[in-house]
Design a protein around this motif. Sequence first.
Motif, mmCIF file in Angstrom:
data_model
loop_
_atom_site.group_PDB
_atom_site.id
_atom_site.type_symbol
_atom_site.label_atom_id
_atom_site.label_comp_id
_atom_site.label_asym_id
_atom_site.label_seq_id
_atom_site.Cartn_x
_atom_site.Cartn_y
_atom_site.Cartn_z
ATOM 1 N N ALA A 71 0.845 -1.036 -0.084
ATOM 2 C CA ALA A 71 -0.098 0.150 0.015
ATOM 3 C C ALA A 71 0.845 1.289 0.132
ATOM 4 C CB ALA A 71 -1.147 -0.068 1.230
ATOM 5 N N LEU A 72 1.565 1.513 -1.214
ATOM 6 C CA LEU A 72 2.229 2.808 -1.358
ATOM 7 C C LEU A 72 1.715 3.420 -2.470
ATOM 8 C CD1 LEU A 72 4.327 0.806 0.468
ATOM 9 C CD2 LEU A 72 5.957 2.083 -0.911
ATOM 10 N N GLY A 73 1.994 4.759 -2.615
ATOM 11 C CA GLY A 73 1.569 5.565 -3.611
ATOM 12 C C GLY A 73 2.596 5.422 -5.009
ATOM 13 N N TYR A 74 2.800 6.679 -5.574
ATOM 14 C CA TYR A 74 3.601 6.496 -6.880
ATOM 15 C C TYR A 74 4.733 7.243 -6.810
ATOM 16 C CZ TYR A 74 1.633 11.201 -6.689
ATOM 17 O OH TYR A 74 1.374 12.514 -6.253
ATOM 18 N N GLY A 75 5.524 7.086 -5.536
ATOM 19 C CA GLY A 75 7.007 7.552 -5.233
ATOM 20 C C GLY A 75 7.923 7.051 -6.263
ATOM 21 N N LYS A 76 8.790 7.589 -6.649
ATOM 22 C CA LYS A 76 9.831 7.445 -7.615
ATOM 23 C C LYS A 76 9.101 6.615 -8.851
ATOM 24 C CE LYS A 76 13.671 6.983 -4.514
ATOM 25 N NZ LYS A 76 14.492 8.342 -5.493
ATOM 26 N N LEU A 77 8.048 7.574 -9.423
ATOM 27 C CA LEU A 77 7.434 6.934 -10.650
ATOM 28 C C LEU A 77 7.028 5.376 -10.458
ATOM 29 C CD1 LEU A 77 6.644 8.014 -13.422
ATOM 30 C CD2 LEU A 77 8.596 7.269 -14.333
ATOM 31 N N ASN A 78 6.313 5.115 -9.050
ATOM 32 C CA ASN A 78 5.949 3.744 -8.878
ATOM 33 C C ASN A 78 7.034 2.838 -8.596
ATOM 34 O OD1 ASN A 78 2.812 4.311 -9.474
ATOM 35 N ND2 ASN A 78 3.761 4.699 -11.453
ATOM 36 N N ARG A 79 8.165 3.186 -8.364
ATOM 37 C CA ARG A 79 9.195 2.221 -8.303
ATOM 38 C C ARG A 79 9.086 1.808 -6.863
ATOM 39 N NH1 ARG A 79 9.557 3.818 -13.694
ATOM 40 N NH2 ARG A 79 11.717 3.179 -14.680
ATOM 41 N N SER A 80 8.929 2.529 -5.971
ATOM 42 C CA SER A 80 9.051 2.081 -4.510
ATOM 43 C C SER A 80 7.872 1.272 -4.288
ATOM 44 C CB SER A 80 8.568 3.558 -3.605
ATOM 45 O OG SER A 80 9.480 4.504 -3.783
ATOM 46 N N ARG A 81 6.637 1.373 -4.875
ATOM 47 C CA ARG A 81 5.740 0.140 -4.795
ATOM 48 C C ARG A 81 6.293 -1.067 -5.694
ATOM 49 N NH1 ARG A 81 2.145 2.676 -7.163
ATOM 50 N NH2 ARG A 81 1.448 1.562 -8.828
ATOM 51 N N SER A 82 6.473 -0.872 -6.640
ATOM 52 C CA SER A 82 6.947 -2.311 -7.299
ATOM 53 C C SER A 82 7.988 -2.650 -6.933
ATOM 54 C CB SER A 82 7.227 -1.821 -8.820
ATOM 55 O OG SER A 82 8.340 -0.867 -9.126
ATOM 56 N N ARG A 83 8.897 -2.024 -6.199
ATOM 57 C CA ARG A 83 10.205 -2.551 -5.313
ATOM 58 C C ARG A 83 9.820 -3.613 -4.461
ATOM 59 N NH1 ARG A 83 13.170 -1.825 -0.941
ATOM 60 N NH2 ARG A 83 12.242 0.368 -0.732
ATOM 61 N N LEU A 84 8.776 -3.129 -3.397
ATOM 62 C CA LEU A 84 8.110 -4.000 -2.381
ATOM 63 C C LEU A 84 7.408 -5.114 -2.890
ATOM 64 C CD1 LEU A 84 7.786 -1.341 0.343
ATOM 65 C CD2 LEU A 84 9.365 -3.182 0.327
ATOM 66 N N TYR A 85 6.457 -4.930 -4.193
ATOM 67 C CA TYR A 85 5.805 -5.655 -4.569
ATOM 68 C C TYR A 85 6.762 -7.012 -5.030
ATOM 69 C CZ TYR A 85 3.308 -8.254 -8.454
ATOM 70 O OH TYR A 85 2.717 -9.071 -9.318
ATOM 71 N N THR A 86 7.777 -6.821 -5.696
ATOM 72 C CA THR A 86 8.844 -7.818 -5.948
ATOM 73 C C THR A 86 9.388 -8.765 -4.766
ATOM 74 O OG1 THR A 86 9.243 -6.636 -8.270
ATOM 75 C CG2 THR A 86 10.873 -8.429 -7.358
ATOM 76 N N ALA A 87 9.667 -7.660 -3.826
ATOM 77 C CA ALA A 87 10.221 -8.392 -2.701
ATOM 78 C C ALA A 87 9.170 -9.377 -1.761
ATOM 79 C CB ALA A 87 10.591 -6.981 -1.709
#
Length: 225
Positions: A71-87
Amino acid sequence: MNKTQKLVIIGAGETAEMAYEYFSYDSDYEVCAFSVEKEFMSETSLGGIPIIPFEDLELYYRPDQFETFVALGYGKLNRSRSRLYTACKEKGYTLAKYISSKAFVWRNVTIGDNCFILENNVLQYQVRIGNNVVLWSGNHIGHRSVIGNNCFLSSHVIISGYCSVGDNCFFGVNSCVGDNVKIAEDCVVGAGAVILNDTELGKIYQGNPAIPARVNSYRVFNVRS
């Protein structure tokens, strides 16, 4: 509501609190914990729910018993959310998705995991939504359009029919895309912008009709292309 599944929300900010509210009152998930990376932890609980270090999450909440939702926003052009998604995937977790009971989703729409689709969204015939996508309230996704992975649409965004949106894009409030338009990856469509033609990779578009800004999205969001 009968709670049949158990969930850990990744994050502890405003988006995470909203996710807790929506999952708790409009899904069959029971939210059991929040989780944050150690360097960002300032509290050990939120609203009476424990906050667990993400690095140790599987020691407390096993992947075979709990799902996660990033549950994150669009920080770093969505990279922050996608990084934790992958993790989370690498830790072996299934990623939950939330689709509001007050959204209109036609019967043959497909939606990926870790999506957050709020109230009053309209998803028409044969729409396809990728993984890790946020559709804030009141958007319209036209027939046969495709939204790529890790995108964030704010509110009252119109994507017309037969459109294609690449990965990691962001759309501001009241923006609009005409029929049969292709939005390239990593694009930012500003509030109120009207896109009538295909876009270029990593550009920021503003105005009506929209034109690309001189600065690209990678510089504004501090990410490497």
